[in-house]
Write a protein that holds these residues in place. Structure first.
Motif, PDB file in Angstrom:
ATOM      1  N   GLY A   8      32.369  49.050  55.818  1.00  0.00           N
ATOM      2  CA  GLY A   8      33.480  49.033  54.879  1.00  0.00           C
ATOM      3  C   GLY A   8      33.310  48.120  53.680  1.00  0.00           C
ATOM      4  N   GLY A   9      32.336  47.233  53.716  1.00  0.00           N
ATOM      5  CA  GLY A   9      32.147  46.332  52.593  1.00  0.00           C
ATOM      6  C   GLY A   9      31.619  47.073  51.371  1.00  0.00           C
ATOM      7  N   ARG A  10      32.086  46.657  50.204  1.00  0.00           N
ATOM      8  CA  ARG A  10      31.636  47.264  48.946  1.00  0.00           C
ATOM      9  C   ARG A  10      32.097  46.429  47.777  1.00  0.00           C
ATOM     10  N   LEU A  11      31.771  46.873  46.600  1.00  0.00           N
ATOM     11  CA  LEU A  11      32.209  46.233  45.363  1.00  0.00           C
ATOM     12  C   LEU A  11      33.600  46.742  44.994  1.00  0.00           C
ATOM     13  N   VAL A  12      34.519  45.815  44.767  1.00  0.00           N
ATOM     14  CA  VAL A  12      35.874  46.168  44.366  1.00  0.00           C
ATOM     15  C   VAL A  12      36.303  45.255  43.217  1.00  0.00           C
ATOM     16  N   ASP A  16      42.419  44.684  44.226  1.00  0.00           N
ATOM     17  CA  ASP A  16      42.240  45.863  45.075  1.00  0.00           C
ATOM     18  C   ASP A  16      42.446  45.519  46.549  1.00  0.00           C
ATOM     19  N   SER A  17      42.511  46.569  47.346  1.00  0.00           N
ATOM     20  CA  SER A  17      42.579  46.424  48.800  1.00  0.00           C
ATOM     21  C   SER A  17      41.335  47.032  49.428  1.00  0.00           C
ATOM     22  N   LEU A  18      41.012  46.547  50.612  1.00  0.00           N
ATOM     23  CA  LEU A  18      39.812  47.012  51.306  1.00  0.00           C
ATOM     24  C   LEU A  18      40.001  46.776  52.791  1.00  0.00           C
ATOM     25  N   THR A  19      39.523  47.708  53.596  1.00  0.00           N
ATOM     26  CA  THR A  19      39.585  47.541  55.046  1.00  0.00           C
ATOM     27  C   THR A  19      38.184  47.555  55.636  1.00  0.00           C
ATOM     28  N   ASP A  88      37.055  35.797  47.333  1.00  0.00           N
ATOM     29  CA  ASP A  88      36.897  36.480  48.613  1.00  0.00           C
ATOM     30  C   ASP A  88      35.503  37.088  48.754  1.00  0.00           C
ATOM     31  N   THR A  89      34.713  37.021  47.686  1.00  0.00           N
ATOM     32  CA  THR A  89      33.349  37.543  47.738  1.00  0.00           C
ATOM     33  C   THR A  89      32.538  36.800  48.790  1.00  0.00           C
ATOM     34  N   ALA A  90      31.963  37.557  49.706  1.00  0.00           N
ATOM     35  CA  ALA A  90      31.226  36.955  50.818  1.00  0.00           C
ATOM     36  C   ALA A  90      30.636  38.058  51.683  1.00  0.00           C
ATOM     37  N   VAL A  91      29.760  37.653  52.576  1.00  0.00           N
ATOM     38  CA  VAL A  91      29.345  38.525  53.667  1.00  0.00           C
ATOM     39  C   VAL A  91      30.331  38.297  54.808  1.00  0.00           C
ATOM     40  N   TYR A  92      30.927  39.364  55.280  1.00  0.00           N
ATOM     41  CA  TYR A  92      31.912  39.293  56.346  1.00  0.00           C
ATOM     42  C   TYR A  92      31.266  39.695  57.677  1.00  0.00           C
ATOM     43  N   TYR A  93      31.475  38.838  58.668  1.00  0.00           N
ATOM     44  CA  TYR A  93      30.908  39.057  59.992  1.00  0.00           C
ATOM     45  C   TYR A  93      32.023  39.223  61.017  1.00  0.00           C
ATOM     46  N   GLN A 117      28.745  43.193  53.157  1.00  0.00           N
ATOM     47  CA  GLN A 117      28.978  42.489  51.897  1.00  0.00           C
ATOM     48  C   GLN A 117      30.243  42.995  51.213  1.00  0.00           C
ATOM     49  N   VAL A 118      31.088  42.050  50.847  1.00  0.00           N
ATOM     50  CA  VAL A 118      32.264  42.342  50.033  1.00  0.00           C
ATOM     51  C   VAL A 118      32.118  41.581  48.723  1.00  0.00           C
ATOM     52  N   THR A 119      32.169  42.291  47.627  1.00  0.00           N
ATOM     53  CA  THR A 119      32.062  41.664  46.314  1.00  0.00           C
ATOM     54  C   THR A 119      33.296  42.022  45.504  1.00  0.00           C
ATOM     55  N   VAL A 120      33.982  40.996  45.007  1.00  0.00           N
ATOM     56  CA  VAL A 120      35.198  41.208  44.228  1.00  0.00           C
ATOM     57  C   VAL A 120      34.921  40.777  42.795  1.00  0.00           C
ATOM     58  N   SER A 121      34.986  41.722  41.883  1.00  0.00           N
ATOM     59  CA  SER A 121      34.740  41.407  40.474  1.00  0.00           C
ATOM     60  C   SER A 121      36.060  41.063  39.781  1.00  0.00           C
ATOM     61  N   SER A 122      35.955  40.186  38.803  1.00  0.00           N
ATOM     62  CA  SER A 122      37.159  39.739  38.085  1.00  0.00           C
ATOM     63  C   SER A 122      37.491  40.655  36.927  1.00  0.00           C
TER      64      SER A 122
END
Length: 122
Positions: A8-12, A16-19, A88-93, A117-122
């Motif tokens: 589920g991790g991606r660039l947002v 935004d929301s992400l699950t 919130d950008t990080a690798v989520y485990y 990986q979750v990446t949140v762009s500004s």
């Protein structure tokens, strides 16, 4: 063999929301946690949930924005993230343990996924 697989991790974009999902195999029952590691920082606790789903735990920094839940019939735990911020950008485990004694700490979990990986762009 115990396996935890995150997805589920991606660039947002910010706001935004992400699950995220974590599917577990090889354990009959387990408490679950989500942790994250940002670049240059130590891994930190984000959220946790007991096998029954009756107890949940959150880091102060994410309360009100992140929600942990589980579907034991699907052997899957979810982390719903809303109002995402660049920090919130990080690798989520995801992590699992049979009856964790320390549900908000890394030492409370013996099984870990590879991370997403979750990446949140500004």
């Amino acid at each position: 063999q115990v396996q935890l697989v995150e997805s589920g991790g991606r660039l947002v974009q910010a706001g935004d929301s992400l699950t995220l999902s974590c599917t577990v195999s090889g354990l009959p029952f387990y408490d679950m946690g989500w942790f994250r590691q940002a670049p240059g920082k130590e891994r930190e606790f984000v959220a946790g949930i007991r096998w029954s789903g009756g107890s949940t735990y959150y880091a102060d920094s994410v309360k009100g924005r992140l929600t942990i839940s589980r579907d034991n019939a699907k052997n899957t735990v979810y982390l719903k993230m809303s109002s995402l911020k660049p920090e919130d950008t990080a690798v989520y485990y995801c992590a699992a343990s049979v009856r964790s004694t320390y549900p908000t700490e890394e030492r409370g979990y013996g099984y870990w996924g590879q991370g997403t990986q979750v990446t949140v762009s500004s």
